[in-house]
Design a protein around this motif. Structure first.
Motif, PDB file in Angstrom:
ATOM      1  N   PRO A 123       0.854  -1.275  -0.061  1.00 37.98           N
ATOM      2  CA  PRO A 123       0.093  -0.141   0.152  1.00 37.98           C
ATOM      3  C   PRO A 123       0.829   1.365  -0.019  1.00 37.98           C
ATOM      4  N   ALA A 124       2.207   1.208   0.417  1.00 34.78           N
ATOM      5  CA  ALA A 124       2.960   2.368   0.444  1.00 34.78           C
ATOM      6  C   ALA A 124       3.222   2.943  -0.911  1.00 34.78           C
ATOM      7  N   GLU A 125       3.263   1.872  -1.923  1.00 37.19           N
ATOM      8  CA  GLU A 125       3.439   2.317  -3.277  1.00 37.19           C
ATOM      9  C   GLU A 125       2.423   3.221  -3.804  1.00 37.19           C
ATOM     10  N   LEU A 126       2.860   3.967  -4.972  1.00 34.00           N
ATOM     11  CA  LEU A 126       1.809   4.868  -5.632  1.00 34.00           C
ATOM     12  C   LEU A 126       0.721   3.960  -6.209  1.00 34.00           C
ATOM     13  N   ASN A 127      -0.574   4.410  -6.433  1.00 36.43           N
ATOM     14  CA  ASN A 127      -1.602   3.790  -7.033  1.00 36.43           C
ATOM     15  C   ASN A 127      -1.338   4.015  -8.639  1.00 36.43           C
ATOM     16  N   ILE A 128      -1.924   2.879  -9.299  1.00 37.99           N
ATOM     17  CA  ILE A 128      -1.810   3.096 -10.584  1.00 37.99           C
ATOM     18  C   ILE A 128      -3.036   3.776 -11.071  1.00 37.99           C
ATOM     19  N   GLY A 129      -2.997   4.146 -12.466  1.00 34.02           N
ATOM     20  CA  GLY A 129      -4.092   5.055 -12.808  1.00 34.02           C
ATOM     21  C   GLY A 129      -5.599   4.314 -13.003  1.00 34.02           C
ATOM     22  N   ARG A 130      -6.502   5.332 -12.724  1.00 33.00           N
ATOM     23  CA  ARG A 130      -7.815   4.421 -12.475  1.00 33.00           C
ATOM     24  C   ARG A 130      -8.348   3.561 -13.992  1.00 33.00           C
ATOM     25  N   LEU A 131      -7.764   3.867 -15.015  1.00 30.23           N
ATOM     26  CA  LEU A 131      -8.028   3.178 -16.390  1.00 30.23           C
ATOM     27  C   LEU A 131      -7.201   2.189 -16.691  1.00 30.23           C
ATOM     28  N   GLU A 132      -6.136   1.806 -15.813  1.00 32.28           N
ATOM     29  CA  GLU A 132      -5.277   1.093 -16.201  1.00 32.28           C
ATOM     30  C   GLU A 132      -5.710  -0.303 -15.741  1.00 32.28           C
ATOM     31  N   ASP A 133      -5.126  -1.489 -16.313  1.00 29.47           N
ATOM     32  CA  ASP A 133      -5.549  -2.999 -15.900  1.00 29.47           C
ATOM     33  C   ASP A 133      -4.797  -3.595 -14.729  1.00 29.47           C
ATOM     34  N   PRO A 134      -5.598  -3.565 -13.542  1.00 26.87           N
ATOM     35  CA  PRO A 134      -4.982  -4.169 -12.382  1.00 26.87           C
ATOM     36  C   PRO A 134      -4.411  -5.703 -12.657  1.00 26.87           C
ATOM     37  N   LEU A 135      -4.736  -6.686 -13.412  1.00 27.68           N
ATOM     38  CA  LEU A 135      -4.019  -7.594 -13.885  1.00 27.68           C
ATOM     39  C   LEU A 135      -2.888  -7.557 -14.402  1.00 27.68           C
ATOM     40  N   ASN A 136      -2.742  -6.664 -15.077  1.00 23.48           N
ATOM     41  CA  ASN A 136      -1.346  -6.327 -15.974  1.00 23.48           C
ATOM     42  C   ASN A 136      -0.414  -5.892 -14.900  1.00 23.48           C
ATOM     43  N   TYR A 137      -0.900  -5.015 -13.667  1.00 21.47           N
ATOM     44  CA  TYR A 137       0.034  -4.667 -12.850  1.00 21.47           C
ATOM     45  C   TYR A 137       0.713  -5.797 -12.102  1.00 21.47           C
ATOM     46  N   TRP A 138      -0.366  -6.779 -11.696  1.00 22.52           N
ATOM     47  CA  TRP A 138       0.069  -7.846 -11.176  1.00 22.52           C
ATOM     48  C   TRP A 138       0.806  -8.865 -11.834  1.00 22.52           C
ATOM     49  N   GLN A 139       0.887  -8.910 -12.733  1.00 14.67           N
ATOM     50  CA  GLN A 139       1.625  -9.677 -13.856  1.00 14.67           C
ATOM     51  C   GLN A 139       3.046  -9.033 -13.813  1.00 14.67           C
TER      52      GLN A 139
END
Length: 167
Positions: free
Chosen positions: A92-108
């Motif tokens: 949670p300390a990291e910056l959030n990604i953009g609202r329109l970005e894909d969370p599954l791509n982030y986790w990949q």
């Protein structure tokens, strides 16, 4: 739902309104990750019948071996909880990604940075089940087959619906 919100890198703790709920969710995530780390797939099991070179198979050695195994498992349990806690606090300390970005791509892309959070994230962020497409097909079938048009061959109705949905 709160775990899915926490594991969604677009929202994280911001998506959980109540501070008490956020704390509970974080503790639950630590527990989930710790359990994943302690699973037999994550921890290679040693063969208890293997003894060190030069050791005799005596009842005393079996007891000593059993105690050694218990100590190793205790260390693994403590390390698993500590590893899970560190990972859950870092995320949670990291910056959030953009609202329109894909969370599954982030986790990949982040599965090597957060190896213990990756599996629960993919599990909790799965696509929710929906009956909307099925309802649309039935609705369209009701338009095709009506009281006025009721003598169509079932194969013809199927082809009309297929063509209508795949234009």
């Amino acid at each position: 739902m709160s775990l899915a919100t926490l594991l969604d890198p677009r929202f994280k703790l911001i998506g959980i309104v109540s501070p008490l709920k956020a704390t509970e969710t974080t503790k639950r995530l630590v527990t989930e990750c710790g359990a994943l780390i302690r699973t037999p797939e994550a921890v290679p099991q040693e063969n208890p019948s293997t003894s060190q070179p030069g050791e005799q198979e005596t009842p005393g050695n079996k007891l000593g071996h059993k105690l050694d195994q218990t100590v190793k498992m205790s260390r693994r349990t403590k390390n698993a909880t500590a590893d899970a806690t560190v990972e859950v606090q870092r995320y949670p300390a990291e910056l959030n990604i953009g609202r329109l970005e894909d969370p599954l791509n982030y986790w990949q892309t982040q599965k090597h940075v957060y190896p213990n959070l990756h599996k629960p994230a993919v599990t909790f962020l799965c696509t929710p089940a929906s009956s909307v497409p099925c309802e649309r097909v039935f609705s369209k079938a009701g338009e095709v087959v009506s009281k006025k048009i009721n003598r169509l061959n079932p194969k013809t109705v199927e082809k009309i619906l297929f063509l209508n949905k795949n234009q």
